[in-house]
Write a protein that holds these residues in place. Structure first.
Motif, PDB file in Angstrom:
ATOM      1  N   TYR A  97      -5.153  28.134  28.679  1.00 20.11           N
ATOM      2  CA  TYR A  97      -4.384  29.292  28.653  1.00 20.11           C
ATOM      3  C   TYR A  97      -5.143  30.340  27.407  1.00 20.11           C
ATOM      4  O   TYR A  97      -5.653  29.971  26.565  1.00 20.11           O
ATOM      5  N   LYS A  98      -5.179  31.735  27.936  1.00 18.60           N
ATOM      6  CA  LYS A  98      -5.617  32.851  26.763  1.00 18.60           C
ATOM      7  C   LYS A  98      -4.705  33.976  27.173  1.00 18.60           C
ATOM      8  O   LYS A  98      -4.358  34.442  28.456  1.00 18.60           O
ATOM      9  N   ARG A  99      -4.320  34.527  26.038  1.00 21.82           N
ATOM     10  CA  ARG A  99      -3.433  35.544  26.175  1.00 21.82           C
ATOM     11  C   ARG A  99      -4.031  36.870  27.052  1.00 21.82           C
ATOM     12  O   ARG A  99      -5.152  37.155  26.696  1.00 21.82           O
ATOM     13  N   ALA A 100      -3.376  37.449  27.893  1.00 22.00           N
ATOM     14  CA  ALA A 100      -4.132  38.466  28.720  1.00 22.00           C
ATOM     15  C   ALA A 100      -4.083  39.751  27.983  1.00 22.00           C
ATOM     16  O   ALA A 100      -3.568  40.046  26.891  1.00 22.00           O
ATOM     17  N   ALA A 101      -5.049  40.603  28.332  1.00 20.23           N
ATOM     18  CA  ALA A 101      -5.238  42.023  27.599  1.00 20.23           C
ATOM     19  C   ALA A 101      -3.975  42.813  27.785  1.00 20.23           C
ATOM     20  O   ALA A 101      -3.777  43.599  26.799  1.00 20.23           O
ATOM     21  N   ALA A 110      12.704  29.136  31.284  1.00 21.52           N
ATOM     22  CA  ALA A 110      11.480  29.741  31.822  1.00 21.52           C
ATOM     23  C   ALA A 110      10.855  30.283  30.649  1.00 21.52           C
ATOM     24  O   ALA A 110      11.738  30.560  29.531  1.00 21.52           O
ATOM     25  N   THR A 111       9.779  30.856  30.647  1.00 19.59           N
ATOM     26  CA  THR A 111       9.222  31.439  29.373  1.00 19.59           C
ATOM     27  C   THR A 111       8.620  32.691  30.272  1.00 19.59           C
ATOM     28  O   THR A 111       7.777  32.626  31.384  1.00 19.59           O
ATOM     29  N   PRO A 112       8.728  33.957  29.681  1.00 21.81           N
ATOM     30  CA  PRO A 112       7.987  35.273  30.277  1.00 21.81           C
ATOM     31  C   PRO A 112       6.447  34.971  30.116  1.00 21.81           C
ATOM     32  O   PRO A 112       5.802  34.419  29.395  1.00 21.81           O
ATOM     33  N   ALA A 113       6.175  35.804  31.210  1.00 17.79           N
ATOM     34  CA  ALA A 113       4.526  35.593  31.428  1.00 17.79           C
ATOM     35  C   ALA A 113       3.843  36.364  30.343  1.00 17.79           C
ATOM     36  O   ALA A 113       4.074  37.565  30.342  1.00 17.79           O
ATOM     37  N   THR A 114       2.799  35.697  29.871  1.00 21.80           N
ATOM     38  CA  THR A 114       1.959  36.615  28.876  1.00 21.80           C
ATOM     39  C   THR A 114       0.509  36.553  29.258  1.00 21.80           C
ATOM     40  O   THR A 114      -0.636  37.069  28.608  1.00 21.80           O
ATOM     41  N   SER A 115       0.400  35.927  30.511  1.00 20.49           N
ATOM     42  CA  SER A 115      -0.913  35.849  31.130  1.00 20.49           C
ATOM     43  C   SER A 115      -0.812  35.127  32.583  1.00 20.49           C
ATOM     44  O   SER A 115       0.318  34.971  32.827  1.00 20.49           O
ATOM     45  N   PHE A 116      -1.888  34.954  33.302  1.00 20.04           N
ATOM     46  CA  PHE A 116      -1.700  34.369  34.672  1.00 20.04           C
ATOM     47  C   PHE A 116      -1.294  32.954  34.368  1.00 20.04           C
ATOM     48  O   PHE A 116      -0.483  32.443  35.109  1.00 20.04           O
ATOM     49  N   GLY A 149     -10.952  44.400  49.130  1.00 21.60           N
ATOM     50  CA  GLY A 149     -11.728  45.518  49.472  1.00 21.60           C
ATOM     51  C   GLY A 149     -11.511  46.630  48.359  1.00 21.60           C
ATOM     52  O   GLY A 149     -12.736  47.719  48.237  1.00 21.60           O
ATOM     53  N   THR A 150     -10.647  46.638  47.408  1.00 21.15           N
ATOM     54  CA  THR A 150     -10.733  47.242  46.518  1.00 21.15           C
ATOM     55  C   THR A 150     -11.612  47.043  45.281  1.00 21.15           C
ATOM     56  O   THR A 150     -12.276  46.083  45.527  1.00 21.15           O
ATOM     57  N   ALA A 151     -12.011  48.048  44.289  1.00 15.53           N
ATOM     58  CA  ALA A 151     -13.279  47.735  43.522  1.00 15.53           C
ATOM     59  C   ALA A 151     -12.615  46.578  42.552  1.00 15.53           C
ATOM     60  O   ALA A 151     -13.714  45.717  42.080  1.00 15.53           O
ATOM     61  N   GLU A 152     -11.461  46.438  42.124  1.00 16.67           N
ATOM     62  CA  GLU A 152     -10.964  45.322  41.332  1.00 16.67           C
ATOM     63  C   GLU A 152     -10.971  44.133  42.238  1.00 16.67           C
ATOM     64  O   GLU A 152     -11.175  43.064  41.671  1.00 16.67           O
ATOM     65  N   TYR A 153     -10.834  43.965  43.366  1.00 13.71           N
ATOM     66  CA  TYR A 153     -10.586  42.810  44.142  1.00 13.71           C
ATOM     67  C   TYR A 153     -12.349  42.309  44.121  1.00 13.71           C
ATOM     68  O   TYR A 153     -12.597  41.100  43.902  1.00 13.71           O
ATOM     69  N   GLU A 154     -13.170  43.296  44.295  1.00  8.13           N
ATOM     70  CA  GLU A 154     -14.648  42.924  44.424  1.00  8.13           C
ATOM     71  C   GLU A 154     -14.963  42.415  43.044  1.00  8.13           C
ATOM     72  O   GLU A 154     -15.785  41.394  42.889  1.00  8.13           O
ATOM     73  N   GLN A 155     -14.623  42.848  41.996  1.00  7.34           N
ATOM     74  CA  GLN A 155     -14.844  42.712  40.777  1.00  7.34           C
ATOM     75  C   GLN A 155     -14.693  41.036  40.562  1.00  7.34           C
ATOM     76  O   GLN A 155     -15.022  40.416  39.655  1.00  7.34           O
ATOM     77  N   LEU A 156     -13.302  40.876  40.734  1.00  4.26           N
ATOM     78  CA  LEU A 156     -12.663  39.654  40.674  1.00  4.26           C
ATOM     79  C   LEU A 156     -13.557  38.512  41.106  1.00  4.26           C
ATOM     80  O   LEU A 156     -13.524  37.367  40.821  1.00  4.26           O
ATOM     81  N   GLN A 157     -13.882  38.781  42.740  1.00  2.28           N
ATOM     82  CA  GLN A 157     -14.522  37.621  43.207  1.00  2.28           C
ATOM     83  C   GLN A 157     -16.025  37.355  42.555  1.00  2.28           C
ATOM     84  O   GLN A 157     -16.289  36.296  42.565  1.00  2.28           O
ATOM     85  N   THR A 158     -16.596  38.439  42.149  1.00  2.00           N
ATOM     86  CA  THR A 158     -17.708  38.193  41.326  1.00  2.00           C
ATOM     87  C   THR A 158     -17.275  37.138  39.925  1.00  2.00           C
ATOM     88  O   THR A 158     -18.321  36.204  40.012  1.00  2.00           O
ATOM     89  N   ILE A 159     -16.303  37.715  39.198  1.00  2.00           N
ATOM     90  CA  ILE A 159     -16.078  36.899  38.191  1.00  2.00           C
ATOM     91  C   ILE A 159     -15.901  35.422  38.517  1.00  2.00           C
ATOM     92  O   ILE A 159     -16.283  34.407  37.939  1.00  2.00           O
ATOM     93  N   LEU A 160     -14.985  35.268  39.476  1.00  3.10           N
ATOM     94  CA  LEU A 160     -14.450  33.861  40.047  1.00  3.10           C
ATOM     95  C   LEU A 160     -15.740  32.963  40.455  1.00  3.10           C
ATOM     96  O   LEU A 160     -15.950  31.813  39.892  1.00  3.10           O
ATOM     97  N   ALA A 161     -16.693  33.719  41.206  1.00  7.51           N
ATOM     98  CA  ALA A 161     -17.864  32.921  41.724  1.00  7.51           C
ATOM     99  C   ALA A 161     -18.623  32.628  40.490  1.00  7.51           C
ATOM    100  O   ALA A 161     -19.365  31.277  40.389  1.00  7.51           O
ATOM    101  N   ILE A 167      -6.816  40.738  35.977  1.00  5.27           N
ATOM    102  CA  ILE A 167      -5.731  40.594  36.795  1.00  5.27           C
ATOM    103  C   ILE A 167      -4.513  41.091  36.107  1.00  5.27           C
ATOM    104  O   ILE A 167      -3.605  41.836  36.935  1.00  5.27           O
ATOM    105  N   SER A 168      -4.599  41.106  35.034  1.00  7.08           N
ATOM    106  CA  SER A 168      -3.444  41.912  34.038  1.00  7.08           C
ATOM    107  C   SER A 168      -3.442  43.260  34.017  1.00  7.08           C
ATOM    108  O   SER A 168      -2.270  43.938  33.857  1.00  7.08           O
ATOM    109  N   GLU A 169      -4.526  43.661  34.486  1.00 14.65           N
ATOM    110  CA  GLU A 169      -4.474  45.141  34.499  1.00 14.65           C
ATOM    111  C   GLU A 169      -4.294  45.731  36.003  1.00 14.65           C
ATOM    112  O   GLU A 169      -3.720  46.840  35.928  1.00 14.65           O
ATOM    113  N   ALA A 170      -4.868  45.021  36.588  1.00 11.59           N
ATOM    114  CA  ALA A 170      -4.679  45.566  38.330  1.00 11.59           C
ATOM    115  C   ALA A 170      -3.555  45.221  38.791  1.00 11.59           C
ATOM    116  O   ALA A 170      -2.819  45.702  39.698  1.00 11.59           O
ATOM    117  N   VAL A 171      -2.737  44.082  38.435  1.00 15.57           N
ATOM    118  CA  VAL A 171      -1.327  43.327  39.083  1.00 15.57           C
ATOM    119  C   VAL A 171      -1.218  43.774  40.266  1.00 15.57           C
ATOM    120  O   VAL A 171      -0.169  44.230  40.697  1.00 15.57           O
TER     121      VAL A 171
END
Length: 541
Positions: free
Chosen positions: A351-355, A337-343, A464-476, A498-502
């Motif tokens: 792939y993009k290395r997460a913040a 296996a390899t440790p996660a460095t992003s989603f 319902g959290t602010a991060e959830y709503e922000q992610l839905q916008t980005i995905l859309a 996602i790497s910040e809110a986890v």
């Protein structure tokens, strides 16, 4: 169904028998994932094995599968358990399908690869397509199959994969028209998540259908695994692009890794999934073994419900910093296996290395835990054989970080039965998952966990959290993007958020070892997660 003398189980029978020997692999432990073509193995390449000239078209393929039956039966609207999804690969079809080894999308029930013209698309059904019960496949069956997935009342996990489909209608018996909310570049790929089922059979007896599915695939099921064996036979009226190359298949359900390994070595079966990592070298002496790197991961899911200590992001991040992932992977997984460095895993083309990368940093973990005052937690883990090699080591890391851990281990289905809709049931869940069986584009993979209510609301209580709503916008915005550069940018933003809110995050992405008898299986290919596929595979036996 045909007039053969197989036993027909109702859903009640199905639950009774499957409950006797344990529940299935958890949701999202989808089998036979479609690995990206750039994995570090030869999966998707022409396999070395038995000579095709020795193929026995009347032969039987035998296998042992590690995961047990799911509690939702085989209904493709709701099932996502490893074993049932694997079986459905062989018995059901979508308008398109995705090759489990290569990731290639191809026309299945559609007569050709569907394309969308702006916000509409017409799809023709292939000529002569029939269900296993002998009835013709019609456009009405297609409409019914999509409508039942999209209907919110049915709570289908797959609805989140096709949010852009606003209407599906039958223009004539063989033509289906899709209306889309906006242009989308993954239209043909996403059609594969909806399997086409016979409207008449499902409406007549949904329980019987779920226990013994009627599809259009190259094989039809004759025994549904309630007695620990699943049997299939060739569907002679199959008209699709990948007909069965064996007359029968027999899959034994063998969760115990030693028993499964012995079954291959004794030639009782021709292939096994989920080879125990410590048995790889042993099996290489007698059989072919290959590990395929894929997206499949072990994740930590946190209880984000207000009042739970893990509603505080500092505790979520501290948990991830606390784990000595190098030790977990080396000791528990023999470096498979390899440790996660992003989603995403690093081999994924997007792939993009997460913040935020949570490398082992016990000092940082202790600092964050001290800020929040957290000193103990409830850790609920699934009991898959390879997961059990890892979770004690994870617990050990947390204890070393000063946390008292109440450790509980349950079968996968029992884990979700325990937590679903019960906000106070847990603090952290450790479980495996892999939605890449349904597609490998980042949007789909993220939507599995971060868009569907089952995960965001019922389980992690993050909706319902602010991060959830922000992610839905980005995905859309990413899904609606018409150019790859914008899409990549949006996916990168999502990885960082996602790497910040986890709220749920990968611990590692694993390689999946598969073993098979290369002297008797023709054109067999390993895949990147637990499960086996025999679509296009033959046997000399």
């Amino acid at each position: 169904m045909s007039s053969t003398n197989e036993r027909m189980f109702t859903r009640r029978d199905f639950f009774k028998f499957s409950g006797a020997f344990g529940a299935a692999a958890g949701l999202a432990v989808a089998v036979s994932a479609c690995a990206p073509a750039d994995t570090n193995s030869s999966a998707g390449q022409a396999s070395t094995g038995a000579d095709a000239s020795a193929l026995n078209e009347d032969g039987t393929i035998t296998a042992a599968i590690s995961y047990e039956l799911g509690t939702n039966g085989y209904d493709p609207m709701v099932t996502s358990a490893a074993l049932t999804v694997a079986a459905n690969w062989h018995t059901l079809e979508g308008l398109t399908e995705i090759d489990a080894a290569t990731g290639e999308t191809y026309a299945a029930l559609a007569s050709s690869m569907p394309t969308a013209n702006g916000t509409t698309a017409e799809v023709q059904l292939r000529e002569g397509a029939k269900f296993h019960d002998g009835t013709d496949v019609t456009a009405e069956d297609v409409v019914f199959s999509f409508q039942r997935v999209l209907d919110p009342a049915n709570n289908s996990l797959y609805a989140s994969f096709i949010p852009f489909i606003t209407d599906v209608t039958a223009k004539d018996d063989r033509t289906v028209e899709f209306t889309l909310a906006h242009e989308v570049g993954v239209f043909a790929d996403r059609l594969a998540v909806v399997k086409i089922v016979p409207k008449a059979a499902v409406e007549a007896d949904p329980d019987a259908f779920s226990a013994n599915p009627v599809g259009t695939g190259p094989y039809r099921m004759t025994e549904n695994g309630a007695n620990k064996t699943i049997r299939f036979e060739r569907f002679d009226d199959y008209t699709g692009p990948r007909p069965a190359r064996a007359a029968k298949m027999e899959w034994q359900i063998i969760p115990d890794p030693s028993t499964r390994t012995n079954a291959l070595q004794s030639k009782t079966v021709q292939a096994i999934d989920s080879v125990p990592y410590l048995s790889i070298d042993q099996l290489k002496a007698t059989d072919t073994v290959e590990s395929v790197q894929g997206f499949g991961l072990l994740f930590a899911m946190f209880n984000n419900e207000a009042g739970n200590p893990f509603a505080d992001v500092r505790n979520r991040q501290a948990f991830l910093y606390a784990i000595d992932m190098g030790k977990v992977i080396q000791t528990g997984l023999s470096d498979q296996a390899t440790p996660a460095t992003s989603f995403l895993h690093e081999e994924h083309p997007n792939y993009k290395r997460a913040a935020n990368v949570y490398s082992f940093d016990q000092a940082r973990a202790r600092e964050l835990f001290a800020e929040t005052g957290l000193t103990k937690m409830r850790l609920l883990c699934t009991d898959h054989d390879w997961v059990r090699k890892c979770t004690p080591l994870i617990q050990e890391s947390l204890v070393a970080a000063g946390i008292e851990v109440e450790f509980t281990e349950k079968k996968s289905a029992d884990v979700y039965n325990t937590i679903d809709g019960v906000p106070g049931a847990y603090d952290v869940v450790i479980a495996p998952g892999d939605p890449s069986v349904f597609g490998t584009d980042p949007d789909l993979l993220m939507r599995w966990w971060y868009a569907a209510d089952t995960w965001t609301d019922t389980r992690m209580h993050w909706k319902g959290t602010a991060e959830y709503e922000q992610l839905q916008t980005i995905l859309a915005e990413g899904l609606e993007a018409t150019d790859s550069a914008t899409q990549e940018q949006k996916w990168g933003e999502a990885f960082d958020l996602i790497s910040e809110a986890v709220p749920l995050y990968p611990l590692f992405h694993r390689k999946t070892p598969t073993a098979w008898d290369g002297t008797t299986l023709v054109d067999f290919k390993p895949i990147s997660v637990t499960g086996l596929t025999f679509v296009g595979v033959g046997s000399t036996k």
